[in-house]
Scaffold this motif. Structure first.
Motif, short mmCIF file in Angstrom:
data_model
loop_
_atom_site.label_atom_id
_atom_site.label_comp_id
_atom_site.label_asym_id
_atom_site.label_seq_id
_atom_site.Cartn_x
_atom_site.Cartn_y
_atom_site.Cartn_z
N LEU A 177 0.83 -1.20 0.00
CA LEU A 177 0.00 0.00 0.00
C LEU A 177 0.86 1.25 0.00
O LEU A 177 1.93 1.28 0.62
CB LEU A 177 -0.92 0.04 1.22
CG LEU A 177 -1.82 -1.17 1.47
CD1 LEU A 177 -1.19 -2.07 2.53
CD2 LEU A 177 -3.21 -0.74 1.94
N LEU A 178 0.37 2.28 -0.68
CA LEU A 178 1.02 3.59 -0.69
C LEU A 178 -0.09 4.63 -0.55
O LEU A 178 -0.99 4.71 -1.38
CB LEU A 178 1.80 3.80 -1.99
CG LEU A 178 2.78 4.99 -2.04
CD1 LEU A 178 3.78 4.79 -3.18
CD2 LEU A 178 2.08 6.33 -2.22
N SER A 179 0.02 5.44 0.50
CA SER A 179 -0.99 6.47 0.76
C SER A 179 -0.48 7.84 0.37
O SER A 179 0.54 8.29 0.88
CB SER A 179 -1.38 6.47 2.24
OG SER A 179 -2.23 7.57 2.53
N CYS A 180 -1.19 8.48 -0.54
CA CYS A 180 -0.88 9.85 -0.95
C CYS A 180 -1.88 10.78 -0.27
O CYS A 180 -2.87 11.22 -0.88
CB CYS A 180 -0.94 9.98 -2.46
SG CYS A 180 0.18 8.88 -3.36
N GLY A 181 -1.64 11.04 1.01
CA GLY A 181 -2.53 11.92 1.76
C GLY A 181 -3.91 11.37 1.99
O GLY A 181 -4.85 12.13 2.27
N HIS A 182 -4.07 10.05 1.86
CA HIS A 182 -5.39 9.44 1.93
C HIS A 182 -5.56 8.70 3.26
O HIS A 182 -4.59 8.23 3.84
CB HIS A 182 -5.55 8.44 0.78
CG HIS A 182 -6.97 8.11 0.47
ND1 HIS A 182 -7.78 8.91 -0.30
CD2 HIS A 182 -7.73 7.05 0.82
CE1 HIS A 182 -8.97 8.36 -0.41
NE2 HIS A 182 -8.96 7.23 0.27
N PRO A 183 -6.81 8.59 3.77
CA PRO A 183 -7.04 7.83 5.00
C PRO A 183 -6.57 6.38 4.84
O PRO A 183 -6.72 5.79 3.77
CB PRO A 183 -8.56 7.90 5.19
CG PRO A 183 -8.99 9.11 4.43
CD PRO A 183 -8.05 9.22 3.26
N PRO A 184 -6.00 5.80 5.89
CA PRO A 184 -5.57 4.40 5.81
C PRO A 184 -6.78 3.47 5.73
O PRO A 184 -7.90 3.86 6.07
CB PRO A 184 -4.80 4.19 7.12
CG PRO A 184 -5.42 5.17 8.06
CD PRO A 184 -5.77 6.37 7.23
#
Length: 336
Positions: free
Chosen positions: A216-223
């Motif tokens: 997973l890679l979060s770009c400012g997004h909720p986990p």
């Protein structure tokens, strides 16, 4: 019924001259609400019958005036009913066309991609809309199954166009970029161009590998929420980088996290409209607790319950688009 009652009372109480002029109003009753093509001639016939009963023995000029009034009103109401019916048909056709167009612009993911089961729900901020600034996608690629959920900043129709273009760019990159970081960096450049440096897209990029691993890679997004053993909890260990379009602020840093799902695990992905949903008192929606209480049910039932619960909970004065994507990775374990 009303015409018969007026006629009966008129003859009984000797009020013919008073009730006779009211017969055109009886013919106009179907105009109240939505005019019905069947109700209009029925009301006109009843009003004419009432004129016949009340006009027996009355002055001819009064009878003729009442008859003319009933016929004129019936014709006007019938014209209005036809126009209303044509308008409703036109609106229905436009609605169907809009649904088809919306589905083509921002299609929902299929039920299964490469062994990964998917269930999605979308709550638009605009009543009646089926698309907005929230996007999701799923692609079977040479690198495994790749998933995206994102939220485009802004409001209005421009956001829908930006969302569709962002989703299209992700689909192309998902099949050619070997890493999630590579996808994120190239999407960052594209989003900057699309938004003209004044907007951004939060996104969660996921790669489900053939051996069962989930990156997973979060770009400012909720986990995401991990559902395991009858309990839902926010996934820990996932450090978010900047949203797409703003990665220059963090010098293109793209940290990822890897999860090894156990058999029966779920992952629930959501946008800000869910994770940051508040009620009129300003209290956040307890998503993890609600999801835990629904564990053990079928995913479709779970999302149906969450969708209805969110619709009741969220503040109608500060609504945002809301999307949920529930994924069930295949029950495969990494080889030793």
């Amino acid at each position: 019924m009303l015409a018969a009652l007026c006629a009966t009372l008129g003859r009984t109480l000797d009020l013919e001259l008073f009730l006779l002029p009211l017969m055109p109003a009886v013919a106009a009753l179907p105009a109240i609400g939505r005019p019905s093509m069947r109700a209009v001639p029925a009301a006109g016939a009843a009003a004419l019958a009432g004129v016949g009963v009340l006009g027996w023995g009355a002055r001819p000029v009064n009878v003729v005036a009442a008859l003319a009034g009933v016929l004129a009103v019936t014709a006007l109401v019938r014209t209005a009913a036809r126009r209303s019916r044509r308008q409703e048909t036109k609106i229905a056709r436009l609605g169907r066309l809009a649904q088809v167009t919306q589905a083509a612009v921002l299609p929902r993911p299929p039920e299964s991609v490469g062994g990964v089961r998917l269930d999605a729900r979308y709550l638009a901020a605009t009543p009646g809309a089926t698309v907005g600034g929230d996007i999701c996608g799923a692609e079977r690629t040479p690198f495994g199954v790749r998933l995206l959920i994102g939220d485009v900043s802004g409001k209005g129709l421009d956001v829908v166009a930006t969302a569709a273009e962002t989703l299209h760019i992700w689909r192309e990159l998902a099949h050619h970029e070997a890493s999630l970081a590579g996808i994120a960096l190239r999407m960052d450049t594209s989003v900057t161009r699309i938004h003209h440096h004044d907007g951004f897209v939060t996104a969660l990029l996921i790669n489900v590998y053939d051996d069962g691993r989930v990156e997973l890679l979060s770009c400012g997004h909720p986990p995401p929420l991990l559902v395991r053993g009858g309990r839902a909890s926010w996934l820990s260990g996932l450090d978010a980088t900047a949203p797409l379009g703003l990665m220059r602020m963090v010098e293109d840093r793209c940290p990822t996290a890897v999860v090894h799902p156990a058999p029966g695990d779920w992952l629930l992905l959501c946008t800000d409209g869910v994770a940051e949903c508040r009620n009129p008192d300003g209290e956040f929606y307890p998503l993890a607790e609600r999801l835990t209480s629904l564990c053990g049910r079928e995913p479709t039932v779970v999302l149906d319950a969450l969708e209805a619960d969110l619709a009741r909970y969220r503040d109608t004065g500060s609504r945002d688009d809301a999307m949920m994507l529930l994924i069930r990775p295949p029950n495969r374990q990494p080889s030793a």
